[in-house]
Design an enzyme around this catalytic site. Structure first.
Site, short mmCIF file in Angstrom:
data_model
loop_
_atom_site.label_atom_id
_atom_site.label_comp_id
_atom_site.label_asym_id
_atom_site.label_seq_id
_atom_site.Cartn_x
_atom_site.Cartn_y
_atom_site.Cartn_z
N HIS A 23 0.82 -1.22 0.00
CA HIS A 23 0.00 0.00 0.00
C HIS A 23 0.85 1.27 0.00
O HIS A 23 0.30 2.36 -0.17
CB HIS A 23 -1.06 -0.03 1.11
CG HIS A 23 -0.59 0.36 2.48
ND1 HIS A 23 -0.24 -0.56 3.43
CD2 HIS A 23 -0.42 1.58 3.03
CE1 HIS A 23 0.11 0.10 4.52
NE2 HIS A 23 0.02 1.39 4.32
N ASP B 27 0.04 -7.72 2.00
CA ASP B 27 0.49 -6.33 1.88
C ASP B 27 2.03 -6.26 1.90
O ASP B 27 2.63 -5.95 2.92
CB ASP B 27 -0.12 -5.50 3.03
CG ASP B 27 0.09 -4.01 2.87
OD1 ASP B 27 0.54 -3.58 1.78
OD2 ASP B 27 -0.19 -3.27 3.83
N SER C 199 4.02 2.40 8.11
CA SER C 199 3.77 1.31 7.17
C SER C 199 5.00 1.00 6.35
O SER C 199 5.77 1.88 6.00
CB SER C 199 2.65 1.71 6.21
OG SER C 199 1.44 1.50 6.84
#
Ligand code: ARG
Length: 365
Positions: free
Chosen positions: A74, A126, A225
Site C-alpha cells: 500500500h 500487503d 507502514s
C-alpha cells in the site's frame, strides 16, 4: 519540529482504505523511544524521488538484498488511489536522522514488484519489493524470519518484537510532532484470535500477524507502514517477522497493530529478488543414529552462507519446525526414545533460498 502539511497528500493516500476508521494524519510510533544511532543500518525511509528526506518520508522499508528493499504494497498507492509500481521514490538507507543526518545511502528506485495476491479491499498480502537503481553493499542486509514451509505459525504468539519507524510520537497532541530520528517500540506478538476475527473491519488472515498491548499505549501508526517488525534469532541477530500494515486507530486499548506475516512470503521474495547464481546449490542430508543420539551432517552447498534444518514428527508430518544451523554443516541432538521424525535441510544465502534436500526418516529405538 512539525512536519509541514505538504507531506500530507502521500500520508493521506496511504490512509485511503481506512478513511472511515483512522484519523487523518494520526501519529506514528506510539509509546516508543529513540533508536540508538547506527543500530539498524538496513532500515530505510521511503521518500518522494528528489524530495527532502525528512519532509517527504511517508513509509518505512528494509534492505533485504543489495538491490532490493521490502516494504508494504500500500506504499505504492498513487494520488488516484491506484497501485503504481512505477511511483517515483527514493530509499534513504541507514540514516537514523532524516533531517540532520547525512550518513547511510540514498538510492533511486527503478520500480517495485507488488505482491500479485495483494488486495486493497482485504489488505491480504500487503508487501512489495522495491528495486534499487544501484546495489547497496555498505549497509548489510536484514534476514527474514523464515521459512515459508511453516505457514501461519511464525513468529509464535508471545514472542517479543520490535517495530521501527519515523513520525509523530505524541498521539494526544493536536499538532503532530514528527521526530526526524528513527523511533522503536517493543511489542508482544499476539495470537490472531486475540486481535481478530477482524481489525478495522477487515478479517485477520493467515498472512497477517498482530502485535500490541491490551492496555494500549504502544503501537505503530500511519507513516510507519512498510517498516519492519523484528524478532531476534538464536544468536541475537535481528530477523524481520512483519511489515507494518494497518490498524484501528493507533495504540488504543484492546486494539492491535496488523503486520504482514513475512514468513509466508519468503519463497516469493527469493524467487523475485535472487538470480540463479545467488541461490545456493542443493545439499544432501545424512542422519546417523547411535541409540537416541542423532547426528545430522551435510556437505557444504556452493553459494550458501547458512542452512535451516526442518523437522516434523513421523508419520503425520505436522507440525513442521525448524532450527537455524547458521554456517554449521553438522548438528547433534538427543531424541526421545521411541519417537519418529522427518528431517530435511534448506541452504540459504541470506534471503536467497536453495532447494530442499532429501527428506530423511529417523526411527529412534
Ligand atoms: N496504514 C498505516 C501506514 O500507512 C500503518 C498503520 C498501522 N496502524 C497501527 N495501529 N499499528 O502507515
Amino acid at each position: 519540529m512539525p512536519k509541514p502539511l505538504f507531506a500530507a497528500p502521500l500520508l493521506l493516500l496511504t490512509l485511503a482504505p481506512f478513511a472511515a476508521s483512522a484519523a487523518p494524519l494520526a501519529p506514528t510510533i506510539i509509546g516508543g523511544e529513540q533508536s540508538p544511532q547506527g543500530a539498524y543500518p538496513w532500515m530505510a525511509a521511503v521518500v518522494v524521488h528528489g524530495g527532502n528526506a525528512y519532509l517527504t518520508q511517508y513509509c518505512g522499508a528494509t534492505l533485504i538484498h543489495p538491490r532490493w528493499a521490502l516494504t508494504a504494497a500500500h506504499c505504492f498507492l498513487d494520488l488516484n488511489g491506484h497501485l503504481n509500481p512505477q511511483l517515483a521514490v527514493d530509499l534513504v538507507i541507514g540514516r537514523s536522522d532524516l533531517w540532520y543526518g547525512s550518513d547511510g545511502v540514498r538510492v533511486e528506485s527503478v520500480g517495485a514488484q507488488i505482491y500479485p495476491g495483494f488486495s486493497l479491499y482485504t489488505m491480504d498480502g500487503d508487501l512489495a519489493l522495491v528495486e534499487l537503481a544501484q546495489p547497496v553493499t555498505s549497509q548489510g542486509v536484514l534476514r527474514l524470519l523464515g521459512p515459508s514451509a511453516i505457514d501461519g505459525t511464525l513468529p509464535a504468539a508471545g514472542s517479543s518484537a520490535l517495530a521501527l519507524g519515523w513520525g509523530d510520537t505524541n498521539i494526544s497532541s493536536l499538532v503532530e510532532s514528527y521526530p526526524s530520528s528513527l523511533y522503536q517500540v517493543t511489542l508482544p506478538v499476539v495470537a490472531s484470535q486475540v486481535c481478530g476475527p477482524t481489525v478495522a473491519g477487515l478479517p485477520i488472515t493467515d498472512n497477517m500477524l498482530c502485535a500490541g498491548l491490551a492496555a494500549g499505549g504502544k503501537d505503530t501508526c500511519q507513516g510507519d507502514s512498510g517498516g519492519p517488525l523484528l524478532v531476534q534469532g538464536e544468536r541475537g541477530e535481528w530477523l524481520q517477522a512483519g511489515i507494518t500494515s494497518f490498524g484501528e486507530g493507533c495504540a488504543e486499548p484492546n486494539e492491535y497493530g496488523v503486520y504482514t506475516r513475512v514468513a509466508n512470503f519468503t519463497s516469493w521474495i527469493s524467487d523475485t529478488i535472487c538470480s540463479s547464481e545467488e541461490r545456493p546449490a542443493a545439499t544432501q542430508l545424512n542422519v546417523t543414529l547411535s541409540g537416541n543420539h542423532a547426528t545430522a551432517t551435510l556437505p557444504a552447498a556452493s553459494g550458501a552462507n547458512g542452512y535451516r534444518l526442518y523437522y516434523a514428527p513421523w508419520p503425520q508430518m505436522s507440525p513442521v519446525g525448524f532450527i537455524d544451523l547458521y554456517e554449521q554443516t553438522s548438528f547433534a541432538i538427543d531424541l526421545p526414545a521411541g519417537s519418529g521424525w522427518y528431517a530435511a535441510v534448506m541452504p540459504y544465502n541470506d534471503n536467497c533460498l536453495g532447494p530442499l534436500s532429501n527428506i530423511e526418516t529417523i526411527q529412534v529405538p
